[in-house]
Scaffold this motif. Sequence first.
Motif, PDB file in Angstrom:
ATOM      1  N   THR A  23       0.831  -1.211   0.000  1.00 18.57           N
ATOM      2  CA  THR A  23       0.000   0.000   0.000  1.00 18.57           C
ATOM      3  C   THR A  23       0.860   1.252   0.000  1.00 18.57           C
ATOM      4  N   LEU A  24       1.921   1.267   0.783  1.00 15.06           N
ATOM      5  CA  LEU A  24       2.836   2.418   0.793  1.00 15.06           C
ATOM      6  C   LEU A  24       3.508   2.583  -0.560  1.00 15.06           C
ATOM      7  N   PHE A  25       3.868   1.468  -1.184  1.00 13.20           N
ATOM      8  CA  PHE A  25       4.479   1.534  -2.514  1.00 13.20           C
ATOM      9  C   PHE A  25       3.493   2.111  -3.537  1.00 13.20           C
ATOM     10  N   LEU A  26       2.271   1.588  -3.548  1.00 14.74           N
ATOM     11  CA  LEU A  26       1.274   2.043  -4.522  1.00 14.74           C
ATOM     12  C   LEU A  26       0.949   3.523  -4.339  1.00 14.74           C
ATOM     13  N   LEU A  27       0.847   3.967  -3.107  1.00 12.80           N
ATOM     14  CA  LEU A  27       0.591   5.389  -2.845  1.00 12.80           C
ATOM     15  C   LEU A  27       1.746   6.259  -3.336  1.00 12.80           C
ATOM     16  N   SER A  28       2.977   5.745  -3.215  1.00 12.01           N
ATOM     17  CA  SER A  28       4.138   6.526  -3.656  1.00 12.01           C
ATOM     18  C   SER A  28       4.111   6.743  -5.168  1.00 12.01           C
ATOM     19  N   CYS A  47      10.046   6.289  -3.502  1.00 11.67           N
ATOM     20  CA  CYS A  47      10.842   5.268  -4.188  1.00 11.67           C
ATOM     21  C   CYS A  47      12.142   5.882  -4.711  1.00 11.67           C
ATOM     22  N   LEU A  48      13.113   5.023  -4.967  1.00 15.89           N
ATOM     23  CA  LEU A  48      14.425   5.474  -5.413  1.00 15.89           C
ATOM     24  C   LEU A  48      14.490   5.509  -6.936  1.00 15.89           C
ATOM     25  N   PRO A  49      15.349   6.342  -7.516  1.00 12.43           N
ATOM     26  CA  PRO A  49      15.498   6.389  -8.983  1.00 12.43           C
ATOM     27  C   PRO A  49      15.931   5.036  -9.536  1.00 12.43           C
ATOM     28  N   GLU A  50      15.310   4.627 -10.648  1.00  8.62           N
ATOM     29  CA  GLU A  50      15.654   3.382 -11.330  1.00  8.62           C
ATOM     30  C   GLU A  50      15.533   2.158 -10.401  1.00  8.62           C
ATOM     31  N   GLN A  51      14.591   2.222  -9.468  1.00  9.83           N
ATOM     32  CA  GLN A  51      14.467   1.147  -8.480  1.00  9.83           C
ATOM     33  C   GLN A  51      13.925  -0.128  -9.119  1.00  9.83           C
ATOM     34  N   LYS A  52      14.528  -1.274  -8.765  1.00  8.35           N
ATOM     35  CA  LYS A  52      14.083  -2.564  -9.271  1.00  8.35           C
ATOM     36  C   LYS A  52      13.337  -3.302  -8.175  1.00  8.35           C
ATOM     37  N   ILE A  53      12.092  -3.683  -8.461  1.00  6.82           N
ATOM     38  CA  ILE A  53      11.278  -4.403  -7.492  1.00  6.82           C
ATOM     39  C   ILE A  53      10.845  -5.721  -8.124  1.00  6.82           C
ATOM     40  N   THR A  54      11.307  -6.813  -7.528  1.00  3.87           N
ATOM     41  CA  THR A  54      10.995  -8.152  -8.025  1.00  3.87           C
ATOM     42  C   THR A  54      10.040  -8.825  -7.063  1.00  3.87           C
ATOM     43  N   ARG A  55       9.009  -9.435  -7.598  1.00  5.00           N
ATOM     44  CA  ARG A  55       8.010 -10.075  -6.746  1.00  5.00           C
ATOM     45  C   ARG A  55       8.451 -11.479  -6.331  1.00  5.00           C
ATOM     46  N   SER A  56       7.959 -11.888  -5.195  1.00 11.67           N
ATOM     47  CA  SER A  56       8.083 -13.265  -4.738  1.00 11.67           C
ATOM     48  C   SER A  56       6.687 -13.687  -4.314  1.00 11.67           C
ATOM     49  N   ALA A  57       6.188 -14.804  -4.820  1.00  8.70           N
ATOM     50  CA  ALA A  57       4.781 -15.133  -4.555  1.00  8.70           C
ATOM     51  C   ALA A  57       4.562 -16.633  -4.486  1.00  8.70           C
ATOM     52  N   PRO A  93      13.435  -0.925  -0.411  1.00  6.29           N
ATOM     53  CA  PRO A  93      14.061   0.288   0.131  1.00  6.29           C
ATOM     54  C   PRO A  93      13.337   1.544  -0.363  1.00  6.29           C
ATOM     55  N   MET A  94      13.052   2.468   0.552  1.00  4.37           N
ATOM     56  CA  MET A  94      12.434   3.742   0.195  1.00  4.37           C
ATOM     57  C   MET A  94      13.061   4.846   1.031  1.00  4.37           C
ATOM     58  N   LEU A  95      13.058   6.044   0.482  1.00  2.96           N
ATOM     59  CA  LEU A  95      13.540   7.213   1.211  1.00  2.96           C
ATOM     60  C   LEU A  95      12.379   7.746   2.047  1.00  2.96           C
ATOM     61  N   ILE A  96      12.619   7.873   3.358  1.00  2.00           N
ATOM     62  CA  ILE A  96      11.561   8.358   4.244  1.00  2.00           C
ATOM     63  C   ILE A  96      11.788   9.843   4.532  1.00  2.00           C
ATOM     64  N   ARG A 108       4.131  16.781   1.670  1.00  2.25           N
ATOM     65  CA  ARG A 108       3.164  16.817   0.573  1.00  2.25           C
ATOM     66  C   ARG A 108       3.815  16.918  -0.814  1.00  2.25           C
ATOM     67  N   GLU A 109       5.101  16.666  -0.914  1.00  2.96           N
ATOM     68  CA  GLU A 109       5.778  16.697  -2.217  1.00  2.96           C
ATOM     69  C   GLU A 109       5.642  15.331  -2.891  1.00  2.96           C
ATOM     70  N   PHE A 110       4.411  14.925  -3.140  1.00  2.00           N
ATOM     71  CA  PHE A 110       4.147  13.556  -3.589  1.00  2.00           C
ATOM     72  C   PHE A 110       4.721  13.254  -4.972  1.00  2.00           C
ATOM     73  N   ASN A 111       4.828  14.246  -5.819  1.00  2.00           N
ATOM     74  CA  ASN A 111       5.369  14.006  -7.163  1.00  2.00           C
ATOM     75  C   ASN A 111       6.829  13.579  -7.139  1.00  2.00           C
ATOM     76  N   LYS A 112       7.540  13.891  -6.053  1.00  2.00           N
ATOM     77  CA  LYS A 112       8.942  13.495  -5.952  1.00  2.00           C
ATOM     78  C   LYS A 112       9.092  11.985  -5.832  1.00  2.00           C
ATOM     79  N   SER A 113       8.018  11.306  -5.455  1.00  2.44           N
ATOM     80  CA  SER A 113       8.086   9.850  -5.295  1.00  2.44           C
ATOM     81  C   SER A 113       8.101   9.124  -6.626  1.00  2.44           C
ATOM     82  N   LEU A 114       7.715   9.795  -7.686  1.00  8.19           N
ATOM     83  CA  LEU A 114       7.653   9.135  -8.986  1.00  8.19           C
ATOM     84  C   LEU A 114       9.053   8.912  -9.548  1.00  8.19           C
TER      85      LEU A 114
END
Length: 486
Positions: A291-296, A437-447, A458-461, A466-472
């Motif tokens: 959820t935190l990832f999707l919101l970012s 999220c970080l620039p050029e971040q690679k996220i691989t699923r495990s399921a 990993p995410m920058l906290i 309210r600078e939400f566009n920076k997360s893109l």
Amino acid sequence: MAKLTVPGPQPLPLIGRNILVSKFVKDSLGFTSQLFKEYGKLVSLARNGGTNLYSPLPNCPGTVFTYGADNVQKVAAHHEIYHKYPLTGGLYRRKDESSRTEPLKHFGVGLFGVNSNEHRRHRQLLMPAFHQKRIESYRNTFVEITESISQEIEVNKVTDIAKLMRLITLRIATKTLFGADIGQKGSKSAQLLQKIGILLGNPITMVLPFDIPGFPFHRMMTLMAELDEDMREIIRSKKASDIDSGDVLSMLIKARDAETGMTLTEDELLGHVSVIFAAGHETSANALTWTLFLLSQHPKIAADLLDELDTVLKGKAPTVEQLQQLPLLERVIKESMRILPPVPWNARATSQPTVLEDYELPTGTEVWVSIFHTHRNSDIYPEPLKFNPQRWETLEVDNFQYNPFSAGSRKCIGAGFAMMEIKIVLAILLQKFRFQCLPEQKITRSALIVLAPKRGLPMLINQQDREFNKSLGEIKGNIRELVELQ
């Protein structure tokens, strides 16, 4: 033994079935997506069967996968035909091999390891511990632990969000399951449970279940023995005090069958505690992480949600009553668990011959129902790969079309607990921090058992600015196959 006639890939000679099993273990969602596309809504892992991923039964004809609300209903509603088995799966067969494997008789059993009348009896005994009023009594624990950990978070620093969410849910599970009176011993037991869970999810443990030093299975048996000793001591101590101290274990100890007067045995208590803990904290942690990832990645939704939280909560943690005043928070969580369900599969095994999608399934057939694929029916969910909480403003679905907590009489008994926990943790964290999220971040699923980021997330906290566009940023990895990202 009867053979499977369900269509599926033809295995190569000798090691062909092992290759197919390894493909499923490596990427269960990607692999089965290809199989469903090629063979339809019911597919065999290997043509003519001969595979065994989950069932501890001595004769397993093979493994089939299916999805769709109609098949979810057939499997979930006919629990006398489609049985559940312990979380340890095929390893459960080894419970009688030696004194060291005896903990397998109860570890991960709980409600997963009982069926028919026994399941109904156990569920009735457990229900009071998950009554709405009881769950609401944990509100302060959810808040205190989340607030405490949030004070330790370093801003402007990259942090593994998956690990952070597991820490929060681990501490919540420890406190609510064992109680404050257990203290360090409860924390130690929780850590043992977590280590065992990691080893249980290691494919090598399943493929090479040898109780030989150096093997993961040997390490797991050693940890289970240690956990057994600690948990029996905790149970006996709580029984001796004869006090309901507000935690789940205290209530389970005092639970009594209304008709027979029977209580749960020590081994049964051990089984329920291990399942409640393992299934509870890991799934909630993954729901929070995704959820935190999707919101970012969806700044407009993140901004609207923060507006709602600020308006209702004004920087404070939500009360039980205020949770009802946060409809967007509810929709965000529902949509997150639709598109990235924390538990992507619901595995069963047939207790008698039956028919599914016009194919005969012999007794003992493993049936893996895909919650993940069921949640992507475009007839029910237009643009199914799009993260769109707004769809829940008008969308009405039944428990078989949307079932992140399973469905039917075996629906997750802790669903109410998990939803309240997730809402409170998110409400507190999102008012304090912005997760980027970080620039050029690679996220691989495990399921396999749970849907999780394979190498953490990993995410920058940041402080909430309210600078939400920076997360893109350009997200890489096969997570992009599961959800539309900018």
